[in-house]
Enzyme design. Structure first.
Site, PDB file in Angstrom:
ATOM      1  N   LYS A 151       1.489  -1.102  -0.247  1.00 52.00           N
ATOM      2  CA  LYS A 151      -0.155  -0.137   0.329  1.00 52.00           C
ATOM      3  C   LYS A 151       1.227   1.508  -0.036  1.00 52.00           C
ATOM      4  O   LYS A 151       1.680   1.512   0.697  1.00 52.00           O
ATOM      5  CB  LYS A 151      -0.917   0.059   1.084  1.00 52.00           C
ATOM      6  N   SER A 173      -9.691   1.548   2.870  1.00 52.88           N
ATOM      7  CA  SER A 173      -8.835   2.796   1.954  1.00 52.88           C
ATOM      8  C   SER A 173      -7.521   1.353   1.313  1.00 52.88           C
ATOM      9  O   SER A 173      -7.253   1.876  -0.018  1.00 52.88           O
ATOM     10  CB  SER A 173      -7.818   3.504   2.793  1.00 52.88           C
ATOM     11  N   SER A 183      -9.715  -0.490   7.263  1.00 54.14           N
ATOM     12  CA  SER A 183      -8.700  -0.088   5.790  1.00 54.14           C
ATOM     13  C   SER A 183      -8.190  -1.188   5.345  1.00 54.14           C
ATOM     14  O   SER A 183      -7.756  -0.872   4.470  1.00 54.14           O
ATOM     15  CB  SER A 183      -7.767   0.866   5.715  1.00 54.14           C
TER      16      SER A 183
END
Length: 592
Positions: free
Chosen positions: A201, A277, A301
């Site tokens: 990420k 996210s 997330s």
């Protein structure tokens, strides 16, 4: 103004409890409406009025200002002593990552080869599939790298295009693959993770890539000089870092929408969101491009995209894995962890990543890390565990099919292993939701306060609008929220007195539809955010470990996840229970 006083926590548990968890009320905004909303926030005449109206519609901030809370504040998670886990194997926090991975591997059940011919497909390989292919010479890391590079390039040309990465450097992937291939040729592979592809990420530092955290401007003011500690640990095991995955900007959203770099699409339905996210990691694993990706989690997330994409997703105990090298603005709640195609893959990567920062040990006293001994049959352990379920909350999903599938999975696990599900109560869910929102909002505003306002105006309209609402919280609101955090910790610890794991659906809905306007300008859909976060908050606010495991699909074929919440530091128990659900539910795979 007359104020109410919150009852003492022990009195709350003795009294009659009325379930209350209000749904978020807010208009869905995109295009010119979203632009107008953000513009109005800066207007002296309209801004205060609009923000105040929207907040009060959702019991904010009056829930925090019109009540007396006598409890002391808790500014970050503090944990009481917990009973020891059963059938686990401890290792040292400071031990070498390669040794920890080898130790975890020893305690996985024996595996049968999945390869039946000389040209096996790459799709949905697990870590041990890669290792077998590499050690037998069926495939090399270089061949895997070339397949990944070709797939990423092909994905960009599709209609609609599939966005996986913000930064993807083909030559760096080839370089890592060449080094791994040579190690396998010489018989000097670093670990079972050597040559296994991993996506990261984009708020986790990983050289040679910049970290944008989904923005357009962060690399201009924040240089990446070294790997995050978790990345360095995985790199020492030989993992192949293939790129920085797309994410919701600054982690400030749960759909995965990103008008700057592109929005990841759900592999189960390309017209729907992955959840966020950690949107890119969720899509990459579900697509079969990598068996594992790394995400971060301050408000679901990791678990939300895992649920919506049908992956395993672990949010560890706060402080279990150091946050050094993360662009971290939710400092009292953020954790990093794996999103994986299987429980065993998540466990192997977790074993390499695990290790607290010295300052984490000053307040939370982490127990020694351990792994479940999965060589011990499920029947021997699962029958002795108790699952806790607050039925009114569990069944309050926005889509009924979600609760129905999750309930069926609990029935199945009882029929298979005799694992009892016991009714529990968890008070003040509405207050906890509001306190978490105030806390994460205040920490975000504080964490971004030092950046040039010109840069902050380059944020997407959605994020600008959310930050505008966050700025309405006061020091009084923040302090009240930390008092609620202490109360919430008491309620959850009391529940754990009678159960080993708390179960909920991971999300209140399956994957939402992507609107065409959202792809270019973004969208603000706080009601959907609330539905996705309905069961997510306590593990972040209280720092508890939690894992999402896929347990079935809805009538449209969209994945549904079950969330398992554990006692502090008891990730090993979560891995065991998740593995049991994974094996059992995959055999039935409930569909409507």
């Amino acid at each position: 103004m007359a104020q109410n006083k919150m009852r003492p926590v022990d009195e709350v548990l003795r009294g009659k409890l009325e379930f209350k968890l209000a749904k978020v009320i807010a208009p869905k905004l995109t295009g010119w409406q979203l632009s107008l909303f953000v513009w109005s926030q800066g207007s002296f005449l309209f801004g205060k009025l609009i923000k105040s109206k929207l907040l009060r519609m959702n019991n904010l901030p009056q829930c925090l200002r019109e009540i007396i809370i006598s409890d002391a504040p808790m500014y970050q998670p503090e944990y009481p002593a917990n009973p020891p886990e059963i059938a686990v194997k401890n290792f040292l926090d400071e031990s070498d990552p390669k040794e920890r991975v080898a130790f975890a591997l020893e305690h996985l059940p024996a595996r049968q080869s999945h390869f039946q011919d000389d040209s096996p497909p790459f799709l949905y390989w697990k870590i041990r599939d890669y290792v077998e292919a590499y050690t037998t010479g069926r495939v090399t890391p270089t061949q895997v790298a070339e397949r990944i590079i070709a797939t990423v390039e092909e994905a960009k040309k599709r209609s609609p295009s599939l966005v996986y990465f913000i930064s993807f450097l083909s030559e760096d992937v080839r370089k890592q693959a060449t080094e791994s291939t040579e190690r396998y040729k010489k018989g000097t592979a670093l670990s079972v993770l050597d040559g296994v592809p991993l996506a990261v990420k984009d708020d986790i530092d990983c050289l040679p890539h910049p970290s944008t955290a989904g923005t357009k401007w962060l690399p201009q003011v924040r240089e990446v000089k070294e790997d995050a500690v978790s990345i360095a640990r995985l790199r020492s095991c030989g993992m192949m870092m293939i790129g920085k995955a797309v994410m919701h900007e600054l982690g400030m959203g749960t759909t995965g929408s990103n008008p700057h770099h592109g929005t990841a699409r759900n592999p189960h339905d390309l017209g729907r969101y992955t959840g966020g996210s950690s949107s890119g990691p969720g899509a990459i694993v579900a697509s079969g491009l990598c068996p594992v990706a790394l995400g971060t989690d301050v408000g679901g997330s990791i678990r939300i995209p895992s649920s919506l994409c049908g992956n395993i997703g672990l949010k560890p105990t706060f402080g279990r894995i150091t946050n050094e090298g993360l662009f971290c603005v939710g400092w009292s709640m953020e954790s990093s962890g794996p999103i994986a195609s299987s429980t065993e893959d998540a466990l192997l990567v977790y074993a390499a990543m695990v290790g607290s920062h010295p300052t984490d040990k000053l307040h939370s006293w982490p127990l020694p890390p351990c792994v479940p001994d999965l060589n011990v049959g499920f029947q021997a352990i699962m029958g002795s565990l108790k699952l806790g379920k607050y039925s009114d909350w569990f069944n309050s999903t926005f889509e009924k099919e979600v609760a129905e599938v999750c309930n069926k999975s609990l029935n199945l696990i009882f029929e298979t292993f005799g694992t009892e599900t016991k009714e529990i109560i968890l008070p003040e869910l509405d207050e906890i939701k509001i306190a978490h929102l105030c806390t994460v909002g205040s920490e975000y505003v504080s964490g971004l306060a030092g950046y040039d306002t010109k840069l902050l105006k380059e944020l997407s309209l959605e994020v600008q609008g959310t930050l505008g609402l966050f700025k309405e919280f006061t020091a009084l609101d923040y302090l009240s929220s930390q008092k609620i955090r202490r109360r919430a910790m008491y309620f959850y610890m009391q529940a754990f007195e009678s159960v080993d794991v708390i179960v909920t659906p991971t999300t209140g809905t399956t994957a939402p539809v992507i609107s065409s306007a959202a792809l270019t300008v973004g969208e603000s859909d706080l009601t959907t955010v609330g539905n996705l976060m309905r069961f997510i908050i306590a593990p972040n606010f209280l720092g508890l470990p939690a894992i999402s495991v896929p347990v079935g699909h809805d009538s449209r074929g969209l994945p549904i996840g079950l969330q398992l919440i554990g006692r502090p530091w008891q990730e090993a128990t979560l891995f065991r229970v998740a593995a049991a659900f994974e094996v059992t539910c995959s055999a039935y795979d409930y569909h409507f």
